[in-house]
Design a protein around this motif. Structure first.
Motif, PDB file in Angstrom:
ATOM      1  N   TYR A  14      99.906  24.305  21.193  1.00 46.86           N
ATOM      2  CA  TYR A  14      98.609  23.961  22.799  1.00 46.86           C
ATOM      3  C   TYR A  14      99.395  23.083  23.539  1.00 46.86           C
ATOM      4  CZ  TYR A  14      95.083  26.252  19.397  1.00 46.86           C
ATOM      5  OH  TYR A  14      94.667  27.016  18.633  1.00 46.86           O
ATOM      6  N   LYS A  17     101.266  20.098  22.534  1.00 52.74           N
ATOM      7  CA  LYS A  17     101.056  19.637  20.998  1.00 52.74           C
ATOM      8  C   LYS A  17     101.580  20.279  19.835  1.00 52.74           C
ATOM      9  CE  LYS A  17      96.808  18.202  18.537  1.00 52.74           C
ATOM     10  NZ  LYS A  17      97.456  16.866  18.205  1.00 52.74           N
ATOM     11  N   VAL A  19     100.844  21.946  17.015  1.00 51.97           N
ATOM     12  CA  VAL A  19     100.314  21.879  15.788  1.00 51.97           C
ATOM     13  C   VAL A  19     100.401  22.538  14.952  1.00 51.97           C
ATOM     14  CG1 VAL A  19      97.477  23.194  15.098  1.00 51.97           C
ATOM     15  CG2 VAL A  19      97.917  22.114  17.498  1.00 51.97           C
ATOM     16  N   PRO A  38      93.489  16.869   5.828  1.00 54.55           N
ATOM     17  CA  PRO A  38      92.859  16.123   6.560  1.00 54.55           C
ATOM     18  C   PRO A  38      92.394  16.640   8.064  1.00 54.55           C
ATOM     19  CG  PRO A  38      94.530  15.037   6.129  1.00 54.55           C
ATOM     20  CD  PRO A  38      95.272  16.350   5.821  1.00 54.55           C
ATOM     21  N   GLY A  40      92.022  18.026  11.611  1.00 50.77           N
ATOM     22  CA  GLY A  40      92.627  17.802  13.054  1.00 50.77           C
ATOM     23  C   GLY A  40      94.084  18.797  12.425  1.00 50.77           C
ATOM     24  N   GLY A  42      95.979  21.316  11.368  1.00 52.08           N
ATOM     25  CA  GLY A  42      96.231  22.052  11.505  1.00 52.08           C
ATOM     26  C   GLY A  42      96.029  23.797  10.718  1.00 52.08           C
ATOM     27  N   LYS A  43      94.701  23.493   9.846  1.00 50.43           N
ATOM     28  CA  LYS A  43      94.399  24.323   9.034  1.00 50.43           C
ATOM     29  C   LYS A  43      93.930  25.157   9.251  1.00 50.43           C
ATOM     30  CE  LYS A  43      91.863  21.806   6.929  1.00 50.43           C
ATOM     31  NZ  LYS A  43      91.970  19.800   7.279  1.00 50.43           N
ATOM     32  N   SER A  44      92.911  25.170  10.295  1.00 45.77           N
ATOM     33  CA  SER A  44      91.950  26.739  10.715  1.00 45.77           C
ATOM     34  C   SER A  44      92.880  27.481  12.128  1.00 45.77           C
ATOM     35  CB  SER A  44      91.043  26.255  11.965  1.00 45.77           C
ATOM     36  OG  SER A  44      90.294  25.193  10.903  1.00 45.77           O
ATOM     37  N   THR A  45      93.987  26.327  12.782  1.00 45.86           N
ATOM     38  CA  THR A  45      94.801  26.538  13.216  1.00 45.86           C
ATOM     39  C   THR A  45      95.749  28.268  12.855  1.00 45.86           C
ATOM     40  OG1 THR A  45      94.893  25.541  14.961  1.00 45.86           O
ATOM     41  CG2 THR A  45      97.033  26.627  14.978  1.00 45.86           C
ATOM     42  N   GLU A  54      94.241  34.070  17.488  1.00 48.01           N
ATOM     43  CA  GLU A  54      95.441  33.261  18.430  1.00 48.01           C
ATOM     44  C   GLU A  54      97.377  33.969  18.388  1.00 48.01           C
ATOM     45  OE1 GLU A  54      94.330  30.454  20.217  1.00 48.01           O
ATOM     46  OE2 GLU A  54      92.121  29.499  19.629  1.00 48.01           O
ATOM     47  N   GLU A 160      86.591  27.090   4.633  1.00 48.76           N
ATOM     48  CA  GLU A 160      86.143  25.896   3.917  1.00 48.76           C
ATOM     49  C   GLU A 160      84.358  26.802   4.046  1.00 48.76           C
ATOM     50  OE1 GLU A 160      85.628  21.916   4.976  1.00 48.76           O
ATOM     51  OE2 GLU A 160      87.282  21.940   6.187  1.00 48.76           O
ATOM     52  N   HIS A 193      89.377  19.985   3.089  1.00 49.62           N
ATOM     53  CA  HIS A 193      89.351  19.256   3.082  1.00 49.62           C
ATOM     54  C   HIS A 193      89.163  18.107   2.365  1.00 49.62           C
ATOM     55  CE1 HIS A 193      86.193  19.154   5.812  1.00 49.62           C
ATOM     56  NE2 HIS A 193      86.048  17.970   4.623  1.00 49.62           N
TER      57      HIS A 193
HETATM   58  N1  LIG Z   1      92.042  26.103  21.738  1.00 46.36           N
HETATM   59  C1  LIG Z   1      92.424  25.030  21.711  1.00 46.36           C
HETATM   60  N2  LIG Z   1      93.354  24.218  22.634  1.00 46.36           N
HETATM   61  C2  LIG Z   1      94.083  22.894  22.179  1.00 46.36           C
HETATM   62  N3  LIG Z   1      94.196  22.178  21.298  1.00 46.36           N
HETATM   63  C3  LIG Z   1      93.636  22.573  20.158  1.00 46.36           C
HETATM   64  C4  LIG Z   1      93.003  24.050  20.589  1.00 46.36           C
HETATM   65  N4  LIG Z   1      92.540  24.378  18.362  1.00 46.36           N
HETATM   66  C5  LIG Z   1      92.532  23.855  17.875  1.00 46.36           C
HETATM   67  N5  LIG Z   1      93.168  22.709  18.857  1.00 46.36           N
HETATM   68  C6  LIG Z   1      93.656  21.005  18.307  1.00 46.36           C
HETATM   69  O1  LIG Z   1      95.253  21.062  17.423  1.00 46.36           O
HETATM   70  C7  LIG Z   1      94.263  20.428  16.937  1.00 46.36           C
HETATM   71  C8  LIG Z   1      94.366  21.290  14.872  1.00 46.36           C
HETATM   72  O2  LIG Z   1      92.903  21.806  14.977  1.00 46.36           O
HETATM   73  P1  LIG Z   1      92.990  22.806  13.669  1.00 46.36           P
HETATM   74  O3  LIG Z   1      91.149  23.106  13.996  1.00 46.36           O
HETATM   75  O4  LIG Z   1      93.882  23.744  13.252  1.00 46.36           O
HETATM   76  O5  LIG Z   1      93.043  21.159  12.861  1.00 46.36           O
HETATM   77  P2  LIG Z   1      91.861  21.441  11.108  1.00 46.36           P
HETATM   78  O6  LIG Z   1      92.759  21.334  10.399  1.00 46.36           O
HETATM   79  O7  LIG Z   1      91.988  22.908  11.056  1.00 46.36           O
HETATM   80  O8  LIG Z   1      91.100  20.187  11.543  1.00 46.36           O
HETATM   81  P3  LIG Z   1      89.418  20.796  10.580  1.00 46.36           P
HETATM   82  O9  LIG Z   1      89.278  19.915   9.447  1.00 46.36           O
HETATM   83  O10 LIG Z   1      88.943  19.075  11.409  1.00 46.36           O
HETATM   84  O11 LIG Z   1      88.562  21.827  11.907  1.00 46.36           O
HETATM   85  C9  LIG Z   1      93.618  19.529  16.561  1.00 46.36           C
HETATM   86  O12 LIG Z   1      94.148  18.419  16.713  1.00 46.36           O
HETATM   87  C10 LIG Z   1      93.446  20.325  17.877  1.00 46.36           C
HETATM   88  O13 LIG Z   1      91.851  20.019  18.958  1.00 46.36           O
END
Ligand SMILES: Nc1ncnc2c1ncn2[C@@H]1O[C@H](COP(=O)(O)OP(=O)(O)OP(=O)(O)O)[C@@H](O)[C@H]1O
Length: 340
Positions: A14, A17, A19, A38, A40, A42-45, A54, A160, A193
């Motif tokens: 992104y 960054k 991810v 933890p 942020g 990148g799990k959901s990504t 995506e 989750e 998490h």
């Molecule tokens: N569409 C987007 N544009 C820019 N940054 C993004 C986007 N989606 C996610 N991010 C960033 O990517 C990083 C990973 O996000 P993600 O949601 O995958 O984390 P996560 O591990 O699932 O966190 P959580 O447990 O809080 O859901 C975060 O820093 C988030 O801010």
């Protein structure tokens, strides 16, 4: 073990960054893989790029031997269950489960039988005509699963899905989810998490750190033999304790030990700063008296460690112990040796 799905050098950026950062991972057919990390990290990504909501920046996702990374979401045949279940609130349970079949133009004469059979498997046959807002949290979870199952997907991704349930319901929902997965023999990739979910649901756990898999294995193996200090700190109900090797083995390396790897003794002594009672044991935090035990902390009053004991300690009491086993870590945080 047959590999069901694999990620090959995947990246998701992104802006600048990273991810997902050159992530590699193999998921076996029929396993319950928990991706733990933890917030942020990148799990959901990871899940969103897998279903195709995506796009990946680079790399490949192979499902059943086929590269799916460029396919549109509806051609990937992957089911995703979201945290909030994303059920349609104005529809009945039946209509919710039917929805993906209608969208896929499924043969009409077969729809009813298909829905009834899945509803029976998931024990929601008696609530098919209810509205979504008349269901308990656990029932909503099963409807969301039923809606995912009904299209015979190749793999299930769950983001989750239990986090909105209250603690007691979550306990049974967890057990049920694991049972359903084993009965059906489907491959589940479940991100969380939550340590308890990782330890109770998983066949294997993959720990995600900064867009890569830091370690993959059965939960207890990662708990006891974390490959890095970071993992020792993150995995487990309590963080691993880290002290300098000076007073244990006369080395300048870092010693890591879990709260319960202790026996009576006086190799290390400290002063109790808090004591929490749990079911039939206690967790005691103490500050060690021994000199030169600081590793990465310069806290005043001695280095803090957390120990599991079978008796209560008063605040300010002295405590002495020895180590039954420990891990040795290099200065860069990587695991050097297991000492048992
Ligand atoms: N569409 C987007 N544009 C820019 N940054 C993004 C986007 N989606 C996610 N991010 C960033 O990517 C990083 C990973 O996000 P993600 O949601 O995958 O984390 P996560 O591990 O699932 O966190 P959580 O447990 O809080 O859901 C975060 O820093 C988030 O801010």
């Amino acid at each position: 073990m047959n590999v069901k799905m694999s990620y090959e050098n995947i990246y998701k950026l992104y802006g600048k960054k990273r991810v997902l950062n050159k992530l590699n991972l193999e998921i076996y057919d029929g396993e319950f893989l928990v991706v733990l990390g933890p917030s942020g990290m990148g799990k959901s990504t990871l899940l969103r790029t897998t279903v195709g909501i995506e796009e990946l920046t680079a790399g490949k996702i192979i499902l059943d031997g086929k590269d799916i990374s460029k396919l549109p979401p509806n051609k990937r045949n992957i089911a995703m269950v979201f945290q909030n279940y994303a059920l349609y609130p104005n529809m009945t349970v039946y209509q919710n489960i039917q929805f993906p079949l209608k969208m896929a133009k499924y043969e009409k004469s077969k729809i009813k039988g298909k829905i009834e059979s899945i509803a029976e498997t998931l024990k929601i046959g008696d609530v098919l005509e209810r509205n979504i807002n008349q269901l308990s949290g656990g029932q909503k979870q099963r409807v969301a699963l039923a809606r995912a199952l009904v299209r015979d997907p190749k793999i299930f991704l769950l983001d989750e899905p239990l986090s909105n349930l209250d603690a007691r319901v979550r306990y049974t929902a967890r057990a049920e989810l694991k049972k359903i997965q084993k009965e059906l023999g489907h491959t589940f990739v479940y991100v969380t998490h939550d340590q308890t979910e990782a330890s109770t649901l998983s066949d294997r756990v993959a720990v995600l750190r900064d867009g890569r898999i830091e370690q993959i294995g059965v939960y207890d193996e990662i708990l006891n033999e974390p490959k890095s200090k970071w993992l020792g700190d993150f995995v487990g109900e309590y963080p691993m304790n880290f002290i300098s090797g000076d007073s244990i083995n006369n080395s300048s390396k870092i010693i890591g030990f879990r709260d319960h790897w202790i026996s009576e003794g006086d190799d290390l002594t400290g002063t109790v700063e808090w004591c929490n009672q749990e079911e039939d044991s206690f967790h005691v935090s103490c500050r060690l008296d021994n000199k030169n035990l600081e590793t990465d902390s310069d806290e005043e009053g001695g280095h803090p460690v957390i120990l599991k004991t079978n008796k209560r300690y008063e605040l300010g009491a002295k405590i002495g112990f020895s180590l039954k086993r420990y891990n040795i870590y290099n200065e860069d945080g990587s695991l050097l040796q297991i000492v048992k």
